[in-house]
Design an enzyme around this catalytic site. Structure first.
Site, PDB file in Angstrom:
ATOM      1  N   SER A 125     -61.582  33.179 -50.916  1.00 44.42           N
ATOM      2  CA  SER A 125     -60.556  33.985 -51.585  1.00 44.42           C
ATOM      3  C   SER A 125     -60.932  35.450 -51.557  1.00 44.42           C
ATOM      4  O   SER A 125     -62.122  35.805 -51.592  1.00 44.42           O
ATOM      5  CB  SER A 125     -60.469  33.511 -53.039  1.00 44.42           C
ATOM      6  OG  SER A 125     -59.706  34.405 -53.804  1.00 44.42           O
ATOM      7  N   TYR A 149     -64.355  30.942 -61.661  1.00 46.74           N
ATOM      8  CA  TYR A 149     -63.645  30.513 -60.451  1.00 46.74           C
ATOM      9  C   TYR A 149     -64.123  31.339 -59.247  1.00 46.74           C
ATOM     10  O   TYR A 149     -64.486  30.795 -58.196  1.00 46.74           O
ATOM     11  CB  TYR A 149     -62.122  30.668 -60.625  1.00 46.74           C
ATOM     12  CG  TYR A 149     -61.388  30.582 -59.306  1.00 46.74           C
ATOM     13  CD1 TYR A 149     -61.233  29.360 -58.661  1.00 46.74           C
ATOM     14  CD2 TYR A 149     -60.881  31.727 -58.678  1.00 46.74           C
ATOM     15  CE1 TYR A 149     -60.592  29.280 -57.427  1.00 46.74           C
ATOM     16  CE2 TYR A 149     -60.244  31.658 -57.457  1.00 46.74           C
ATOM     17  CZ  TYR A 149     -60.104  30.434 -56.834  1.00 46.74           C
ATOM     18  OH  TYR A 149     -59.482  30.363 -55.609  1.00 46.74           O
ATOM     19  N   LYS A 153     -66.462  30.506 -55.446  1.00 46.87           N
ATOM     20  CA  LYS A 153     -66.196  30.890 -54.046  1.00 46.87           C
ATOM     21  C   LYS A 153     -67.391  31.649 -53.460  1.00 46.87           C
ATOM     22  O   LYS A 153     -67.810  31.394 -52.323  1.00 46.87           O
ATOM     23  CB  LYS A 153     -64.930  31.752 -53.952  1.00 46.87           C
ATOM     24  CG  LYS A 153     -63.648  31.045 -54.392  1.00 46.87           C
ATOM     25  CD  LYS A 153     -63.326  29.823 -53.560  1.00 46.87           C
ATOM     26  CE  LYS A 153     -62.035  29.161 -53.968  1.00 46.87           C
ATOM     27  NZ  LYS A 153     -61.871  27.825 -53.380  1.00 46.87           N
TER      28      LYS A 153
HETATM   29  P1  NAD Z   1     -53.714  23.475 -55.278  1.00 49.02           P
HETATM   30  O1  NAD Z   1     -54.192  23.230 -56.675  1.00 49.02           O
HETATM   31  O2  NAD Z   1     -52.266  23.333 -55.005  1.00 49.02           O
HETATM   32  O3  NAD Z   1     -54.522  22.528 -54.269  1.00 49.02           O
HETATM   33  C1  NAD Z   1     -55.848  22.118 -54.502  1.00 49.02           C
HETATM   34  C2  NAD Z   1     -55.875  20.601 -54.412  1.00 49.02           C
HETATM   35  O4  NAD Z   1     -57.205  20.139 -54.674  1.00 49.02           O
HETATM   36  C3  NAD Z   1     -54.961  19.932 -55.438  1.00 49.02           C
HETATM   37  O5  NAD Z   1     -54.054  19.083 -54.769  1.00 49.02           O
HETATM   38  C4  NAD Z   1     -55.916  19.148 -56.336  1.00 49.02           C
HETATM   39  O6  NAD Z   1     -55.344  17.946 -56.788  1.00 49.02           O
HETATM   40  C5  NAD Z   1     -57.111  18.946 -55.414  1.00 49.02           C
HETATM   41  N1  NAD Z   1     -58.396  18.737 -56.086  1.00 49.02           N
HETATM   42  C6  NAD Z   1     -58.973  19.496 -57.051  1.00 49.02           C
HETATM   43  N2  NAD Z   1     -60.150  18.954 -57.409  1.00 49.02           N
HETATM   44  C7  NAD Z   1     -60.333  17.848 -56.631  1.00 49.02           C
HETATM   45  C8  NAD Z   1     -61.354  16.869 -56.544  1.00 49.02           C
HETATM   46  N3  NAD Z   1     -62.430  16.887 -57.339  1.00 49.02           N
HETATM   47  N4  NAD Z   1     -61.221  15.889 -55.634  1.00 49.02           N
HETATM   48  C9  NAD Z   1     -60.129  15.821 -54.831  1.00 49.02           C
HETATM   49  N5  NAD Z   1     -59.116  16.697 -54.896  1.00 49.02           N
HETATM   50  C10 NAD Z   1     -59.231  17.706 -55.790  1.00 49.02           C
HETATM   51  O7  NAD Z   1     -54.222  24.918 -54.838  1.00 49.02           O
HETATM   52  P2  NAD Z   1     -53.901  25.775 -53.545  1.00 49.02           P
HETATM   53  O8  NAD Z   1     -53.206  26.988 -53.995  1.00 49.02           O
HETATM   54  O9  NAD Z   1     -53.333  24.937 -52.491  1.00 49.02           O
HETATM   55  O10 NAD Z   1     -55.375  26.205 -53.155  1.00 49.02           O
HETATM   56  C11 NAD Z   1     -56.131  25.513 -52.171  1.00 49.02           C
HETATM   57  C12 NAD Z   1     -57.503  26.167 -52.057  1.00 49.02           C
HETATM   58  O11 NAD Z   1     -57.336  27.537 -51.720  1.00 49.02           O
HETATM   59  C13 NAD Z   1     -58.297  26.141 -53.356  1.00 49.02           C
HETATM   60  O12 NAD Z   1     -59.666  25.921 -53.034  1.00 49.02           O
HETATM   61  C14 NAD Z   1     -58.102  27.526 -53.917  1.00 49.02           C
HETATM   62  O13 NAD Z   1     -59.181  27.932 -54.723  1.00 49.02           O
HETATM   63  C15 NAD Z   1     -58.029  28.355 -52.655  1.00 49.02           C
HETATM   64  N6  NAD Z   1     -57.297  29.629 -52.817  1.00 49.02           N
HETATM   65  C16 NAD Z   1     -56.032  29.613 -53.331  1.00 49.02           C
HETATM   66  C17 NAD Z   1     -55.349  30.809 -53.504  1.00 49.02           C
HETATM   67  C18 NAD Z   1     -53.967  30.851 -54.109  1.00 49.02           C
HETATM   68  O14 NAD Z   1     -53.545  31.910 -54.564  1.00 49.02           O
HETATM   69  N7  NAD Z   1     -53.219  29.754 -54.136  1.00 49.02           N
HETATM   70  C19 NAD Z   1     -55.957  32.016 -53.139  1.00 49.02           C
HETATM   71  C20 NAD Z   1     -57.241  31.983 -52.605  1.00 49.02           C
HETATM   72  C21 NAD Z   1     -57.906  30.776 -52.457  1.00 49.02           C
HETATM   73  C1  WQD Z   2     -50.286  39.465 -58.712  1.00 53.33           C
HETATM   74  C2  WQD Z   2     -49.876  40.794 -59.351  1.00 53.33           C
HETATM   75  C3  WQD Z   2     -50.586  40.993 -61.633  1.00 53.33           C
HETATM   76  C4  WQD Z   2     -48.059  37.717 -63.138  1.00 53.33           C
HETATM   77  C5  WQD Z   2     -54.825  35.485 -58.331  1.00 53.33           C
HETATM   78  C6  WQD Z   2     -56.284  35.156 -58.459  1.00 53.33           C
HETATM   79  C7  WQD Z   2     -56.945  35.237 -57.114  1.00 53.33           C
HETATM   80  C8  WQD Z   2     -56.208  34.411 -56.067  1.00 53.33           C
HETATM   81  C9  WQD Z   2     -54.738  34.644 -56.069  1.00 53.33           C
HETATM   82  C10 WQD Z   2     -57.275  32.303 -55.856  1.00 53.33           C
HETATM   83  C11 WQD Z   2     -50.963  41.418 -60.215  1.00 53.33           C
HETATM   84  C12 WQD Z   2     -49.070  40.954 -61.556  1.00 53.33           C
HETATM   85  C13 WQD Z   2     -48.707  38.663 -62.352  1.00 53.33           C
HETATM   86  C14 WQD Z   2     -47.083  38.167 -64.077  1.00 53.33           C
HETATM   87  C15 WQD Z   2     -47.470  40.431 -63.352  1.00 53.33           C
HETATM   88  N1  WQD Z   2     -56.360  33.016 -56.302  1.00 53.33           N
HETATM   89  N2  WQD Z   2     -48.419  39.988 -62.457  1.00 53.33           N
HETATM   90  N3  WQD Z   2     -46.832  39.506 -64.149  1.00 53.33           N
HETATM   91  O1  WQD Z   2     -54.125  38.134 -59.872  1.00 53.33           O
HETATM   92  O2  WQD Z   2     -53.715  39.038 -57.527  1.00 53.33           O
HETATM   93  O3  WQD Z   2     -54.695  36.806 -57.814  1.00 53.33           O
HETATM   94  O4  WQD Z   2     -54.215  34.562 -57.404  1.00 53.33           O
HETATM   95  O5  WQD Z   2     -58.254  32.594 -55.247  1.00 53.33           O
HETATM   96  O6  WQD Z   2     -58.257  34.821 -57.287  1.00 53.33           O
HETATM   97  O7  WQD Z   2     -56.881  36.064 -59.351  1.00 53.33           O
HETATM   98  O8  WQD Z   2     -52.336  37.119 -58.369  1.00 53.33           O
HETATM   99  O9  WQD Z   2     -49.998  36.416 -58.673  1.00 53.33           O
HETATM  100  O10 WQD Z   2     -51.547  36.412 -60.682  1.00 53.33           O
HETATM  101  O11 WQD Z   2     -50.805  38.588 -59.711  1.00 53.33           O
HETATM  102  O12 WQD Z   2     -47.198  41.619 -63.480  1.00 53.33           O
HETATM  103  O13 WQD Z   2     -46.492  37.365 -64.832  1.00 53.33           O
HETATM  104  O14 WQD Z   2     -48.792  40.536 -60.243  1.00 53.33           O
HETATM  105  O15 WQD Z   2     -50.992  41.914 -62.625  1.00 53.33           O
HETATM  106  O16 WQD Z   2     -50.836  42.813 -60.066  1.00 53.33           O
HETATM  107  P1  WQD Z   2     -53.753  37.894 -58.462  1.00 53.33           P
HETATM  108  P2  WQD Z   2     -51.132  37.045 -59.398  1.00 53.33           P
END
Ligand code: NAD
Ligand code: WQD
Length: 336
Positions: A125, A149, A153
Site C-alpha cells: 500500500s 495496519y 505492510k
Molecule cells: P477486502 O477486505 O475486500 O479483501 C481482503 C480479503 O481477505 C477479504 O475477502 C477477506 O475475507 C480476506 N481475509 C482477511 N483475512 C483472512 C484470513 N485470515 N484468511 C483468509 N482470508 C482472509 O480488501 P481489498 O480492498 O480487496 O484489499 C485487498 C488487499 O489489498 C489487502 O491486503 C489490503 O490491505 C490491500 N490494499 C487495499 C487498498 C484499498 O484501498 N482497498 C489499498 C492498499 C492495499
Molecule cells: C481519501 C480522501 C480523506 C472519507 C485509505 C488508507 C490507505 C489505503 C487506502 C489500504 C482523504 C477524504 C474520506 C470521507 C473525506 N488503504 N475523505 N470524507 O485515507 O487516502 O487511504 O485507503 O492500504 O492505507 O488509509 O482513503 O478514501 O479514506 O480518503 O473527506 O468521508 O478523502 O480525508 O483526503 P485514504 P480514503
C-alpha cells in the site's frame, strides 16, 4: 505457468484480479475465509468470464488448510490479497491485525516453501510512504507507518525481502496500491464495505443512493489547490491488470521488488464529488468538517518504475471510475 492461487480472492481487489487473470489465460484457485466478503463474488466472476474457478473457504492461518490447497492443485504462483484493511480498526485491535496479517502471511510463505512455489505477488500500500516523504512517492524512499495496519505492510515487505535473500530462486513483488476505486464495468463486481464506509468513494456512493445525508469533507484548509485532500485514485480494473503484468515480470526476475500502482495524478475530495455528480446525475451535498486524524494533504505515485519494469500503465480516468462505481451501486443496492 498456469495455475494461480489468489488469497483474499472474493474481496474487492482480489475478485477483479481473478477476472483479469482468467482473461489472460490463467487458471485460478481462490482461497478466502469470507470475513470481509461474500462467496457470491465467485458466481459473479464466473458470470463475467464464463469460466469455472475452484474456491476454498480457508483461513490463511490454517496451515493444514493451505497445504490441502497445494496438494489438490499444482500452484505455480500466489497472489496474496488476504488481510484485514481498516486503518481505524487496526488502532483499536492491533493484536488482531498483526496476528491475522503477519501470521497469515508467514503461514502462506511456509507452505509455499514446502511445495517449492517461489513466486508471490503481494498487496502492499501507498501507506508505507508514511507521513514524512514528499510527493510524488518513489519506491526507493524510506518506509514507515502511522498505524498498525500500515506497519503490517511495512513488516511484510521486509519479510519478503529477507525470504528472497535466503531463497535466491524466489520472486516477490510488493505492489503498492494508491487509492483503488471503481468496479467492473458489467456492474457485477464492486466494492462492498460492511456498515458505514470509511473510504471516500463508497461513502459518496451511499449519499448518491440517498442512504446517507451528505459527504463530510475532512478538512478544506490543506495546502492543496482547493484546500481538500489530494489522492491518486486508480480504477480497480487497471489495478487488476497490473497484477497480471507483475506476475509475468516475477516469472523471469528472482528477488524482491516494490512497485507503485497508481495513475501518477492527484485528485481532490471535491474533484471526486464533482465527478460522481456527473456519473449519477444528482447533486451530492457536502459539509466541511475538521481534518481526520492521521490524514495527509497529498499522496500520488511516481509511476516510472511500473512503466519500465512491467510495461504497465493505467487507462481509465476519474469519470470512468465514478461511472462504474455508480453502475455497481445501482445494480447492487445491498451489496453482493
Ligand atoms: P477486502 O477486505 O475486500 O479483501 C481482503 C480479503 O481477505 C477479504 O475477502 C477477506 O475475507 C480476506 N481475509 C482477511 N483475512 C483472512 C484470513 N485470515 N484468511 C483468509 N482470508 C482472509 O480488501 P481489498 O480492498 O480487496 O484489499 C485487498 C488487499 O489489498 C489487502 O491486503 C489490503 O490491505 C490491500 N490494499 C487495499 C487498498 C484499498 O484501498 N482497498 C489499498 C492498499 C492495499
Ligand atoms: C481519501 C480522501 C480523506 C472519507 C485509505 C488508507 C490507505 C489505503 C487506502 C489500504 C482523504 C477524504 C474520506 C470521507 C473525506 N488503504 N475523505 N470524507 O485515507 O487516502 O487511504 O485507503 O492500504 O492505507 O488509509 O482513503 O478514501 O479514506 O480518503 O473527506 O468521508 O478523502 O480525508 O483526503 P485514504 P480514503
Amino acid at each position: 505457468m498456469g495455475k494461480i492461487l489468489v488469497t483474499g480472492g472474493t474481496g474487492f481487489i482480489g475478485s477483479h484480479t481473478c477476472v483479469a487473470l482468467i482473461n489472460a489465460g490463467y487458471q485460478v484457485v481462490v482461497m478466502d475465509n469470507l470475513c470481509n466478503s461474500k462467496v457470491e463474488a465467485i458466481a459473479r466472476i464466473e458470470m463475467i468470464t464464463g469460466k469455472h474457478l475452484r474456491f476454498y473457504r480457508t483461513d490463511m492461518r490454517d496451515k493444514n488448510g493451505i497445504r490441502q490447497i497445494f496438494e489438490d492443485n499444482k500452484i505455480d504462483a500466489v497472489i496474496h490479497f488476504a488481510g484485514l484493511k481498516a486503518v481505524g480498526e487496526s488502532v483499536e485491535k492491533p493484536l488482531e491485525y498483526y496476528e491475522n496479517n503477519i501470521s497469515g502471511t508467514l503461514t502462506v510463505l511456509e507452505v509455499m516453501r514446502e511445495f517449492q512455489c517461489s513466486i508471490l505477488i503481494f498487496s502492499s500500500s501507498a501507506t508505507v510512504y508514511g507521513s514524512h516523504n514528499v510527493v510524488p512517492y518513489q519506491e526507493d524512499m524510506s518506509t514507515s507507518a502511522t498505524n498498525p495496519y500500515g506497519y503490517t505492510k511495512v513488516m511484510i515487505e521486509q519479510i519478503l525481502r529477507d525470504v528472497c535473500l535466503a531463497q535466491p530462486k524466489c520472486s516477490a513483488v510488493a505492489l503498492r496500491y494508491f487509492n483503488p476505486i471503481g468496479a467492473h464495468e458489467s456492474g457485477l463486481l464492486g466494492e462492498n464495505p460492511n456498515g458505514i464506509p470509511n473510504n471516500l468513494v463508497p461513502y459518496v456512493a451511499q449519499v448518491a443512493m440517498g442512504k446517507l445525508d451528505c459527504v463530510r469533507v475532512f478538512g478544506n484548509d490543506y495546502g492543496t489547490p482547493d484546500g481538500t485532500g489530494v489522492r491518486d485514485y486508480i480504477h480497480v480494473m487497471d489495478l487488476a491488470v497490473g497484477h497480471v503484468a507483475a506476475l509475468a515480470y516475477a516469472v523471469n526476475h528472482p528477488g524482491f521488488e516494490a512497485i507503485n500502482l497508481g495513475t501518477g495524478k492527484g485528485s481532490s475530495v471535491l474533484d471526486v464529488v464533482h465527478a460522481y455528480e456527473k456519473a449519477c446525475g444528482k447533486k451530492i451535498p457536502v459539509k466541511f468538517v475538521d481534518r481526520r486524524a492521521g490524514d495527509i494533504a497529498t499522496s500520488y505515485a511516481d509511476v516510472t518504475k511500473a512503466k519500465e519494469l512491467l510495461g504497465w500503465e493505467t487507462v481509465y480516468d476519474l469519470e470512468k471510475m465514478c461511472a462504474d462505481s455508480w453502475k455497481f451501486t445501482l445494480q447492487n443496492p445491498n451489496g453482493l
